[in-house]
Design a protein around this motif. Structure first.
Motif, PDB file in Angstrom:
ATOM      1  N   TYR A  97      68.662  28.840 100.393  1.00  0.00           N
ATOM      2  CA  TYR A  97      69.148  27.748 101.253  1.00  0.00           C
ATOM      3  C   TYR A  97      70.224  28.240 102.215  1.00  0.00           C
ATOM      4  O   TYR A  97      70.357  27.722 103.340  1.00  0.00           O
ATOM      5  N   THR A 101      69.924  28.100 106.171  1.00  0.00           N
ATOM      6  CA  THR A 101      71.022  27.570 106.983  1.00  0.00           C
ATOM      7  C   THR A 101      71.351  28.523 108.121  1.00  0.00           C
ATOM      8  O   THR A 101      71.556  28.111 109.272  1.00  0.00           O
ATOM      9  N   VAL A 145      72.767  22.263 101.454  1.00  0.00           N
ATOM     10  CA  VAL A 145      73.206  22.679 102.787  1.00  0.00           C
ATOM     11  C   VAL A 145      74.375  21.812 103.225  1.00  0.00           C
ATOM     12  O   VAL A 145      74.284  20.580 103.217  1.00  0.00           O
ATOM     13  N   LEU A 185      76.125  21.176 106.259  1.00  0.00           N
ATOM     14  CA  LEU A 185      76.294  21.150 107.710  1.00  0.00           C
ATOM     15  C   LEU A 185      76.378  19.708 108.164  1.00  0.00           C
ATOM     16  O   LEU A 185      75.737  18.825 107.582  1.00  0.00           O
ATOM     17  N   VAL A 209      72.822  17.161 110.298  1.00  0.00           N
ATOM     18  CA  VAL A 209      71.530  17.809 110.106  1.00  0.00           C
ATOM     19  C   VAL A 209      70.443  16.745 110.235  1.00  0.00           C
ATOM     20  O   VAL A 209      70.362  15.826 109.429  1.00  0.00           O
ATOM     21  N   ARG A 246      66.063  19.750 108.987  1.00  0.00           N
ATOM     22  CA  ARG A 246      65.696  19.949 107.583  1.00  0.00           C
ATOM     23  C   ARG A 246      64.262  20.461 107.476  1.00  0.00           C
ATOM     24  O   ARG A 246      63.979  21.344 106.666  1.00  0.00           O
ATOM     25  N   MET A 251      64.289  24.154 108.244  1.00  0.00           N
ATOM     26  CA  MET A 251      64.797  24.957 107.131  1.00  0.00           C
ATOM     27  C   MET A 251      63.786  24.997 105.989  1.00  0.00           C
ATOM     28  O   MET A 251      63.612  26.038 105.332  1.00  0.00           O
TER      29      MET A 251
END
Length: 391
Positions: A234, A238, A353, A355, A358, A363, A366
């Protein structure tokens, strides 16, 4: 010893230097904090007393690192295995070159496997970008690590490359000591493992012969590392997102520390090492008349192929491939329950994550990158075996 170079700033501490540097290390507050973080139940005073009684590198690895890594393997893996031991001799000295998954544990777990099978451990190449505190430098040099100088200007970089190449030749030919080095600088974030030509070029700088002769002298053995789960997946996803949003994004020291901590302490599932055969015979098959850049490219290709062939493929690799390409090609290689568990695992990792703002599209990106990470070992093994990697 190679008289042309001074290795004192990069080589591991000798047995003569060991006790002095260990005595200094145990007084460092940063070292105490790290030990208590990794081993919260430790009696630090008793632990440091034991460390100060250790006389040399080999004893430190056998009596301190072996039990620690055994504990770590029990706590964070579902089993640690090694294959291909028949490809090396206990009396031989090799350059073990592997793909790179975890900052700390790739070489540490490999040496753990060697220790448990009565094989001498290797010295370990570590970039100076990770030595962000003096006590970390002391710790790694006490644990048989040598330093790779990075981020230097051109002239200094060339000097450092010659010094490093000479040291590796010296370690293998004069000290009769194996070394471990990753096939590239930094980890392959998408698990698409490829050997850097600059690395092979560096290894061939010293030795007094041709490129092929110099590489044969250090007995390169490709090593395939297969983690079932990557605790840093992850964090890598990121980083992919941050680079997508800002091409100039650079990781901080805090990011490196977090990656080291996460990789060290979080679950990894099964972990397997596979030792390939020394590539000397394959090097001999290459014509010395090939143009230099083409020769380096071919050498990298044969190292890559050997690493890819040695991967252990887990059910989640098949699942990731099918999900990424929206196919059912490998549905016979996993169960529905395994697929459901893996997809749930991906979502839980993405939930970590941290951040701001997002979006669902972020998402999804990722998530796709995590499928890429877990499917690439399968893709590369298929290509290495000559099987068509069709979508």
């Amino acid at each position: 010893m190679n008289q042309q170079f001074d290795f004192s700033d990069i080589e591991p501490y000798s047995d003569k230097e060991f006790k002095e540097n260990m005595t200094r290390l145990v007084t460092e507050p940063g070292f105490e904090h790290a030990v208590k973080y990794v081993m919260p139940d430790v009696d630090f005073q008793e632990f440091t007393k034991q460390l100060c009684e250790v006389p040399d590198n080999e004893t430190f690895q056998r009596e301190v690192m072996l039990p620690f890594l055994h504990m770590l393997a029990l706590k964070t893996t579902s089993g640690l295995t090694i294959g291909g031991l028949e490809n090396i001799s206990k009396d031989g000295s090799y350059t073990f070159m592997s793909n790179h998954r975890d900052i700390v544990l790739d070489a540490s777990f490999l040496n753990y496997c060697f220790l448990t099978h009565g094989i001498p451990t290797s010295e370990v190449a570590i970039g100076n970008n990770l030595l962000i505190m003096d006590w970390i430098t002391d710790l790694v040099k006490l644990n048989k690590s040598f330093i790779v100088k990075r981020n230097l200007k051109l002239v200094k970089a060339l000097e450092a490359a010659h010094q490093l190449s000479a040291y590796i030749h010296y370690a293998i030919l004069d000290k009769h000591q194996s070394v471990w080095i990753a096939q590239r600088e930094g980890r392959a974030k998408d698990s698409n493992d490829r050997t850097q030509e600059a690395l092979v070029k560096m290894l061939a700088l010293e030795g007094g012969g041709s490129t092929i002769e110099n590489l044969k002298a250090i007995n390169i053995v490709p090593v395939s590392i297969s983690y079932e789960y990557d605790p840093n997946d992850y964090l890598k996803a990121t980083e992919f997102l941050l680079r997508r949003l800002d091409p100039d994004f650079k990781k901080s020291q805090h990011d490196d520390l977090l990656s080291m901590e996460t990789g060290l302490l979080q679950p990894k599932g099964h972990v397997h090492f596979e030792l390939g055969k020394c590539i000397d015979s394959e090097l001999e098959s290459l014509s010395p008349d090939i143009e230099k850049n083409e020769l380096l490219k071919r050498i990298c290709g044969l190292i890559d192929s050997n690493i890819h062939l040695g991967y252990k493929i887990y059910p989640i690799n098949y699942i990731a491939y099918d999900r990424l390409h929206k196919t059912s090609r490998f549905e016979d290689c996993y169960t529905r329950a395994q697929a459901d568990d893996f997809l749930e695992y991906i979502e839980k990792q993405l939930d970590k994550v941290r951040l701001h703002d997002v979006s669902e599209l972020d998402r999804e990106y990722m998530r796709e990158m995590m499928f890429v990470m877990y499917s690439n070992p399968l893709k590369n093994k298929l290509m290495a075996t000559g099987e068509e990697c069709h979508i």
